[in-house]
Design a protein around this motif. Structure first.
Motif, PDB file in Angstrom:
ATOM      1  N   SER A  82       0.412  -1.133   0.255  1.00  0.00           N
ATOM      2  CA  SER A  82      -0.254   0.007  -0.253  1.00  0.00           C
ATOM      3  C   SER A  82       1.053   1.344   0.312  1.00  0.00           C
ATOM      4  O   SER A  82       2.197   1.292   0.565  1.00  0.00           O
ATOM      5  CB  SER A  82      -0.636   0.037   0.778  1.00  0.00           C
ATOM      6  N   ARG A  83       0.351   2.705  -0.750  1.00  0.00           N
ATOM      7  CA  ARG A  83       0.521   3.925  -1.340  1.00  0.00           C
ATOM      8  C   ARG A  83      -0.039   4.538  -0.126  1.00  0.00           C
ATOM      9  O   ARG A  83      -1.176   4.513  -0.402  1.00  0.00           O
ATOM     10  CB  ARG A  83       1.360   3.776  -2.259  1.00  0.00           C
ATOM     11  N   VAL A  84       0.376   5.144   0.748  1.00  0.00           N
ATOM     12  CA  VAL A  84      -0.705   5.769   1.450  1.00  0.00           C
ATOM     13  C   VAL A  84       0.099   7.788   1.832  1.00  0.00           C
ATOM     14  O   VAL A  84       1.473   7.369   1.445  1.00  0.00           O
ATOM     15  CB  VAL A  84      -0.850   5.775   2.531  1.00  0.00           C
ATOM     16  N   PHE A  85      -1.116   8.584   0.807  1.00  0.00           N
ATOM     17  CA  PHE A  85      -0.637  10.311   1.469  1.00  0.00           C
ATOM     18  C   PHE A  85      -1.630  10.867   2.793  1.00  0.00           C
ATOM     19  O   PHE A  85      -2.068   9.941   3.073  1.00  0.00           O
ATOM     20  CB  PHE A  85      -0.993  10.589   0.358  1.00  0.00           C
ATOM     21  N   GLU A  86      -0.693  11.310   3.415  1.00  0.00           N
ATOM     22  CA  GLU A  86      -1.190  12.387   4.574  1.00  0.00           C
ATOM     23  C   GLU A  86      -1.244  13.431   5.303  1.00  0.00           C
ATOM     24  O   GLU A  86       0.074  14.052   4.952  1.00  0.00           O
ATOM     25  CB  GLU A  86      -1.446  11.140   6.393  1.00  0.00           C
ATOM     26  N   PHE A  87      -1.890  14.523   5.081  1.00  0.00           N
ATOM     27  CA  PHE A  87      -1.800  15.530   5.553  1.00  0.00           C
ATOM     28  C   PHE A  87      -2.497  15.593   7.326  1.00  0.00           C
ATOM     29  O   PHE A  87      -3.096  15.586   7.478  1.00  0.00           O
ATOM     30  CB  PHE A  87      -2.980  16.895   4.769  1.00  0.00           C
ATOM     31  N   ALA A 146       2.775  16.493  -7.369  1.00  0.00           N
ATOM     32  CA  ALA A 146       4.400  15.823  -7.589  1.00  0.00           C
ATOM     33  C   ALA A 146       4.152  14.696  -8.041  1.00  0.00           C
ATOM     34  O   ALA A 146       4.719  13.553  -8.253  1.00  0.00           O
ATOM     35  CB  ALA A 146       5.143  15.699  -6.423  1.00  0.00           C
ATOM     36  N   PHE A 147       2.656  13.473  -7.221  1.00  0.00           N
ATOM     37  CA  PHE A 147       2.684  12.243  -7.641  1.00  0.00           C
ATOM     38  C   PHE A 147       2.185  12.311  -8.828  1.00  0.00           C
ATOM     39  O   PHE A 147       0.411  12.812  -9.305  1.00  0.00           O
ATOM     40  CB  PHE A 147       2.815  11.907  -6.533  1.00  0.00           C
ATOM     41  N   PRO A 148       1.745  10.947  -9.562  1.00  0.00           N
ATOM     42  CA  PRO A 148       1.435  10.472 -10.681  1.00  0.00           C
ATOM     43  C   PRO A 148      -0.379  10.827 -10.207  1.00  0.00           C
ATOM     44  O   PRO A 148      -0.941  10.059  -8.861  1.00  0.00           O
ATOM     45  CB  PRO A 148       1.431   9.486 -11.038  1.00  0.00           C
ATOM     46  N   ASP A 149      -1.582  10.633 -11.114  1.00  0.00           N
ATOM     47  CA  ASP A 149      -2.542  10.794 -10.731  1.00  0.00           C
ATOM     48  C   ASP A 149      -3.163   8.666 -10.184  1.00  0.00           C
ATOM     49  O   ASP A 149      -2.241   8.264 -10.919  1.00  0.00           O
ATOM     50  CB  ASP A 149      -3.476  10.780 -11.626  1.00  0.00           C
ATOM     51  N   GLY A 150      -3.445   8.813  -9.822  1.00  0.00           N
ATOM     52  CA  GLY A 150      -3.752   6.867  -9.174  1.00  0.00           C
ATOM     53  C   GLY A 150      -2.807   7.045  -8.533  1.00  0.00           C
ATOM     54  O   GLY A 150      -3.079   5.530  -8.327  1.00  0.00           O
ATOM     55  N   PHE A 151      -2.241   7.040  -8.052  1.00  0.00           N
ATOM     56  CA  PHE A 151      -0.497   6.830  -7.125  1.00  0.00           C
ATOM     57  C   PHE A 151      -0.672   6.409  -5.570  1.00  0.00           C
ATOM     58  O   PHE A 151       0.021   5.076  -5.615  1.00  0.00           O
ATOM     59  CB  PHE A 151      -0.066   7.914  -7.291  1.00  0.00           C
ATOM     60  N   PHE A 152      -2.207   6.902  -5.338  1.00  0.00           N
ATOM     61  CA  PHE A 152      -1.927   5.979  -3.864  1.00  0.00           C
ATOM     62  C   PHE A 152      -3.535   5.641  -3.659  1.00  0.00           C
ATOM     63  O   PHE A 152      -4.448   5.317  -4.223  1.00  0.00           O
ATOM     64  CB  PHE A 152      -2.311   7.496  -3.054  1.00  0.00           C
ATOM     65  N   ASP A 153      -3.417   4.473  -2.628  1.00  0.00           N
ATOM     66  CA  ASP A 153      -4.276   3.140  -2.243  1.00  0.00           C
ATOM     67  C   ASP A 153      -5.410   4.355  -1.416  1.00  0.00           C
ATOM     68  O   ASP A 153      -6.561   3.620  -0.895  1.00  0.00           O
ATOM     69  CB  ASP A 153      -3.961   2.030  -1.431  1.00  0.00           C
ATOM     70  N   LEU A 154      -4.232   5.175  -0.247  1.00  0.00           N
ATOM     71  CA  LEU A 154      -5.328   5.782   0.830  1.00  0.00           C
ATOM     72  C   LEU A 154      -4.824   7.059   0.947  1.00  0.00           C
ATOM     73  O   LEU A 154      -3.504   7.498   0.560  1.00  0.00           O
ATOM     74  CB  LEU A 154      -4.950   4.985   2.064  1.00  0.00           C
ATOM     75  N   VAL A 155      -5.706   8.477   1.192  1.00  0.00           N
ATOM     76  CA  VAL A 155      -5.404   9.730   0.967  1.00  0.00           C
ATOM     77  C   VAL A 155      -5.714  10.408   2.000  1.00  0.00           C
ATOM     78  O   VAL A 155      -7.507  10.080   2.283  1.00  0.00           O
ATOM     79  CB  VAL A 155      -5.257  10.537  -0.125  1.00  0.00           C
ATOM     80  N   VAL A 178      -9.366   4.476  -1.281  1.00  0.00           N
ATOM     81  CA  VAL A 178      -9.762   5.817  -0.470  1.00  0.00           C
ATOM     82  C   VAL A 178      -9.278   7.108  -0.330  1.00  0.00           C
ATOM     83  O   VAL A 178      -8.381   6.764  -0.282  1.00  0.00           O
ATOM     84  CB  VAL A 178      -9.657   4.315   1.073  1.00  0.00           C
ATOM     85  N   LEU A 179     -10.338   8.069  -0.144  1.00  0.00           N
ATOM     86  CA  LEU A 179     -10.096   8.832   0.239  1.00  0.00           C
ATOM     87  C   LEU A 179     -10.733   9.634   1.971  1.00  0.00           C
ATOM     88  O   LEU A 179     -12.016   9.313   2.189  1.00  0.00           O
ATOM     89  CB  LEU A 179     -11.002  10.553  -0.458  1.00  0.00           C
ATOM     90  N   ILE A 180      -9.999   9.912   2.904  1.00  0.00           N
ATOM     91  CA  ILE A 180     -10.427  10.338   4.122  1.00  0.00           C
ATOM     92  C   ILE A 180     -10.728  11.714   4.846  1.00  0.00           C
ATOM     93  O   ILE A 180      -9.109  12.066   4.348  1.00  0.00           O
ATOM     94  CB  ILE A 180      -9.787   9.318   5.404  1.00  0.00           C
ATOM     95  N   LEU A 181     -11.683  12.075   4.818  1.00  0.00           N
ATOM     96  CA  LEU A 181     -12.069  13.283   5.562  1.00  0.00           C
ATOM     97  C   LEU A 181     -12.396  13.266   7.400  1.00  0.00           C
ATOM     98  O   LEU A 181     -12.936  12.670   7.672  1.00  0.00           O
ATOM     99  CB  LEU A 181     -12.667  14.132   4.779  1.00  0.00           C
ATOM    100  N   ASP A 182     -11.251  13.594   8.244  1.00  0.00           N
ATOM    101  CA  ASP A 182     -11.358  13.486   9.149  1.00  0.00           C
ATOM    102  C   ASP A 182     -11.971  14.735   9.691  1.00  0.00           C
ATOM    103  O   ASP A 182     -11.909  16.356   9.328  1.00  0.00           O
ATOM    104  CB  ASP A 182     -10.335  13.740  10.632  1.00  0.00           C
ATOM    105  N   ASP A 183     -13.104  14.637  11.404  1.00  0.00           N
ATOM    106  CA  ASP A 183     -13.856  16.127  11.439  1.00  0.00           C
ATOM    107  C   ASP A 183     -14.981  16.902  10.552  1.00  0.00           C
ATOM    108  O   ASP A 183     -15.224  17.853   9.843  1.00  0.00           O
ATOM    109  CB  ASP A 183     -12.489  17.358  12.115  1.00  0.00           C
ATOM    110  N   SER A 184     -15.642  15.829   9.522  1.00  0.00           N
ATOM    111  CA  SER A 184     -16.122  16.392   8.359  1.00  0.00           C
ATOM    112  C   SER A 184     -17.702  16.594   8.228  1.00  0.00           C
ATOM    113  O   SER A 184     -18.620  17.407   7.470  1.00  0.00           O
ATOM    114  CB  SER A 184     -16.356  14.707   7.664  1.00  0.00           C
TER     115      SER A 184
END
Ligand SMILES: C[S@@+](CC[C@H](N)C(=O)[O-])C[C@H]1O[C@@H](n2cnc3c(N)ncnc32)[C@H](O)[C@@H]1O
Length: 225
Positions: A82-87, A146-155, A178-184
């Motif tokens: 899995s590849r993950v990005f987090e803000f 900076a990453f290609p489209d569709g690169f991450f399994d989870l953000v 999956v894309l997650i927004l906390d405190d939505s």
């Protein structure tokens, strides 16, 4: 030089005031917790785990600040491929580092950046980006570009400027990812729902590590373009 030292009665008084404040805030927390369980009795299944996190740091616990239900779901689907990005990094960064092949974390706070870099030094595949608050957070928001489209399994969008981050993140999640927004539930994040359009979502409310308030997190599954 005369040194001021509090008298024994004064010290005892201070200690009593501290103890009273602490038990008052514990009583408030117990009341909040009882409310959470009454609102949703299913949450009692997380009670023991929640208690083990009470008044502790998510970073020391190496746990994401997300509802237990979401943590368990992620634990079931993520693996070394899995590849993950987090803000917004934190306990989640270490938790992810132990599970997935690649974690990229955008962090705006220099102190947290230093702390997270230190705590994840032992793991391969972790990059904590130092993206200071200045100016306008544009670099922070655009860091995922900076990453290609569709690169991450989870953000996971859990830091600053969440709606703008969400907008940049959506194309970077692979179909089925999956894309997650906390405190939505916060009004200022409502636009994210419009940005996500037809992608399926579910909102999870419940107990989360270290939180006495109810956590509120929305999880989108990104469909094929
Ligand atoms: C909501 S937190 C991000 C939490 C992270 N995604 C997690 O699940 O552990 C947003 C910001 O607060 C800071 N932060 C992270 N963990 C924290 C904690 N346990 N207590 C206080 N601030 C924290 C970091 O600067 C982070 O970018």
């Amino acid at each position: 030089m005369l040194e001021h030292t509090a008298s024994a009665p004064a010290r005892a008084h201070e200690a009593l005031v501290r103890a009273a404040r602490s038990s008052w805030s514990t009583a408030q927390d117990v009341r909040r917790l009882a409310t959470r369980i009454l609102e949703d009795p299913q949450q009692s299944r997380y009670l023991r785990r929640w208690l083990s996190t009470y008044r502790r740091s998510t970073l020391d616990l190496e746990l994401p600040w997300l509802p237990f239900q979401v943590i368990d779901r992620l634990d079931a689907v993520l693996d070394r491929s899995s590849r993950v990005f987090e803000f917004g990094g934190g306990g989640s960064t270490v938790w992810l580092a132990r599970r997935v092949g690649e974690v990229v974390t955008a962090e705006h706070d220099p102190e947290w950046h230093a702390l997270l870099t230190e705590r994840t030094r032992q793991f391969a595949g972790v990059t904590v980006l130092d993206l200071d608050m200045s100016p306008g957070l544009d670099d922070y928001v655009a860091s995922i570009d900076a990453f290609p489209d569709g690169f991450f399994d989870l953000v996971v969008v859990d830091g600053r400027e969440r709606v703008r981050c969400f907008h940049h993140a959506l194309p970077k999640v692979r179909p089925g990812g999956v894309l997650i927004l906390d405190d939505s539930q916060r009004d200022r994040y409502a636009r994210a729902f419009g940005i996500a359009g037809e992608h399926r979502h579910v909102t999870i409310r419940g107990l989360a590590p270290c939180k006495t308030t109810r956590a509120h997190t929305t999880v989108w599954t990104v469909r094929d373009a």
